[in-house]
Design an enzyme around this catalytic site. Sequence first.
Site, PDB file in Angstrom:
ATOM      1  N   LYS A   8       0.834  -1.213   0.000  1.00  9.73           N
ATOM      2  CA  LYS A   8       0.000   0.000   0.000  1.00  9.73           C
ATOM      3  C   LYS A   8       0.868   1.263   0.000  1.00  9.73           C
ATOM      4  O   LYS A   8       0.626   2.185  -0.778  1.00  9.73           O
ATOM      5  CB  LYS A   8      -0.908   0.053   1.246  1.00  9.73           C
ATOM      6  N   ARG A  83      -9.800   1.455   8.705  1.00  7.71           N
ATOM      7  CA  ARG A  83      -9.381   0.087   9.005  1.00  7.71           C
ATOM      8  C   ARG A  83     -10.398  -0.661   9.847  1.00  7.71           C
ATOM      9  O   ARG A  83     -10.190  -1.842  10.143  1.00  7.71           O
ATOM     10  CB  ARG A  83      -8.096   0.159   9.804  1.00  7.71           C
ATOM     11  N   ARG A 122      11.548  -6.682   5.062  1.00 13.06           N
ATOM     12  CA  ARG A 122      11.411  -5.234   4.843  1.00 13.06           C
ATOM     13  C   ARG A 122      12.382  -4.446   5.715  1.00 13.06           C
ATOM     14  O   ARG A 122      12.562  -4.754   6.890  1.00 13.06           O
ATOM     15  CB  ARG A 122       9.974  -4.821   5.151  1.00 13.06           C
ATOM     16  N   ARG A 155      11.276  -2.341  11.018  1.00 12.94           N
ATOM     17  CA  ARG A 155      10.202  -1.791  11.855  1.00 12.94           C
ATOM     18  C   ARG A 155       9.996  -2.705  13.053  1.00 12.94           C
ATOM     19  O   ARG A 155       9.991  -3.921  12.894  1.00 12.94           O
ATOM     20  CB  ARG A 155       8.901  -1.691  11.039  1.00 12.94           C
ATOM     21  N   ARG A 166      -0.807  -8.750  13.424  1.00 13.34           N
ATOM     22  CA  ARG A 166      -1.314  -7.748  12.478  1.00 13.34           C
ATOM     23  C   ARG A 166      -2.164  -8.394  11.389  1.00 13.34           C
ATOM     24  O   ARG A 166      -3.174  -7.828  10.955  1.00 13.34           O
ATOM     25  CB  ARG A 166      -0.141  -6.973  11.866  1.00 13.34           C
TER      26      ARG A 166
HETATM   27  P1  AMP Z   1       0.770   0.510   8.947  1.00 19.69           P
HETATM   28  O1  AMP Z   1       2.014   1.281   8.718  1.00 19.69           O
HETATM   29  O2  AMP Z   1      -0.377   0.974   8.094  1.00 19.69           O
HETATM   30  O3  AMP Z   1       0.983  -0.985   8.875  1.00 19.69           O
HETATM   31  O4  AMP Z   1       0.318   0.815  10.468  1.00 19.69           O
HETATM   32  C1  AMP Z   1       1.159   0.493  11.553  1.00 19.69           C
HETATM   33  C2  AMP Z   1       0.381   0.502  12.869  1.00 19.69           C
HETATM   34  O5  AMP Z   1      -0.177   1.801  13.081  1.00 19.69           O
HETATM   35  C3  AMP Z   1      -0.810  -0.447  12.925  1.00 19.69           C
HETATM   36  O6  AMP Z   1      -0.428  -1.767  13.284  1.00 19.69           O
HETATM   37  C4  AMP Z   1      -1.654   0.226  14.002  1.00 19.69           C
HETATM   38  O7  AMP Z   1      -1.121  -0.008  15.301  1.00 19.69           O
HETATM   39  C5  AMP Z   1      -1.467   1.699  13.689  1.00 19.69           C
HETATM   40  N1  AMP Z   1      -2.458   2.204  12.712  1.00 19.69           N
HETATM   41  C6  AMP Z   1      -2.212   2.672  11.456  1.00 19.69           C
HETATM   42  N2  AMP Z   1      -3.340   3.064  10.857  1.00 19.69           N
HETATM   43  C7  AMP Z   1      -4.339   2.832  11.748  1.00 19.69           C
HETATM   44  C8  AMP Z   1      -5.745   3.004  11.718  1.00 19.69           C
HETATM   45  N3  AMP Z   1      -6.383   3.494  10.635  1.00 19.69           N
HETATM   46  N4  AMP Z   1      -6.465   2.658  12.820  1.00 19.69           N
HETATM   47  C9  AMP Z   1      -5.844   2.177  13.934  1.00 19.69           C
HETATM   48  N5  AMP Z   1      -4.526   1.963  14.024  1.00 19.69           N
HETATM   49  C10 AMP Z   1      -3.769   2.293  12.949  1.00 19.69           C
END
Ligand code: AMP
Length: 210
Positions: A8, A83, A122, A155, A166
């Site tokens: 994404k 989400r 990654r 990360r 996740r």
């Molecule tokens: P990502 O980089 O999109 O994988 O997001 C990393 C982490 O940020 C996720 O595992 C959540 O803990 C938090 N996070 C990101 N976007 C959201 C969202 N829309 N709602 C809730 N938590 C989020």
Amino acid sequence: MGMPGVGKGTQAARLRDRAGVVHLSTGDILREAVQRGTALGTRVQGFLDSGKLVPDELIGDLIADRLGQQDAAAGFILDGFPRTVEQVVILDEALRRLRVGLDGVYLLTAPKSEIVRRLSGRRVCADCGAVYHVDSRSPRVEGKCDACGHALMQRPDDTEEVIRERLEVYNRQTLPIAEKYRERGLLHEIDGTGSPVAVFERLIGEVNLS
Ligand code: AMP
């Protein structure tokens, strides 16, 4: 939309460059808050580290504020939001206030084995956020970002145990919203396997850039 690690962020950045609109990644915004040690960062760090979702009300305020800023007036790409079913409602409300609609919802797909391979290999730049992979996208100088020269890191949520959490969270809380957007006629499913260039060609074939 799509599972963690499906591409994404990579595709949204390409689309941002092509379409000339801002790329809003809630994950990036939250990681930056953690890194800078802001009040928001302190509140959300535990959720990020464990792979759980940050509470909807925190995300709602953050996104409503961000969408109202000047640089989003010409359009925006949302990455990692909404989400949950509640976040769809929050987004609908924010868009209603701004008097704009969604052009489309793009769901990237890939087999779980591919996702685990991508996430565990990654590496990201700790400074500018550029994304690399130990097998398929290594930097010119090992351990250093091509774009800004800063150190690359894994990360904290790309470890095996947190990846499992996740993916579970995605299936339970996020996947159901794809159906909501399908019912609204907005959902486009894009095969997310293959090179970033190949995926982008598929994506761009579905996006109306006029
Ligand atoms: P990502 O980089 O999109 O994988 O997001 C990393 C982490 O940020 C996720 O595992 C959540 O803990 C938090 N996070 C990101 N976007 C959201 C969202 N829309 N709602 C809730 N938590 C989020």
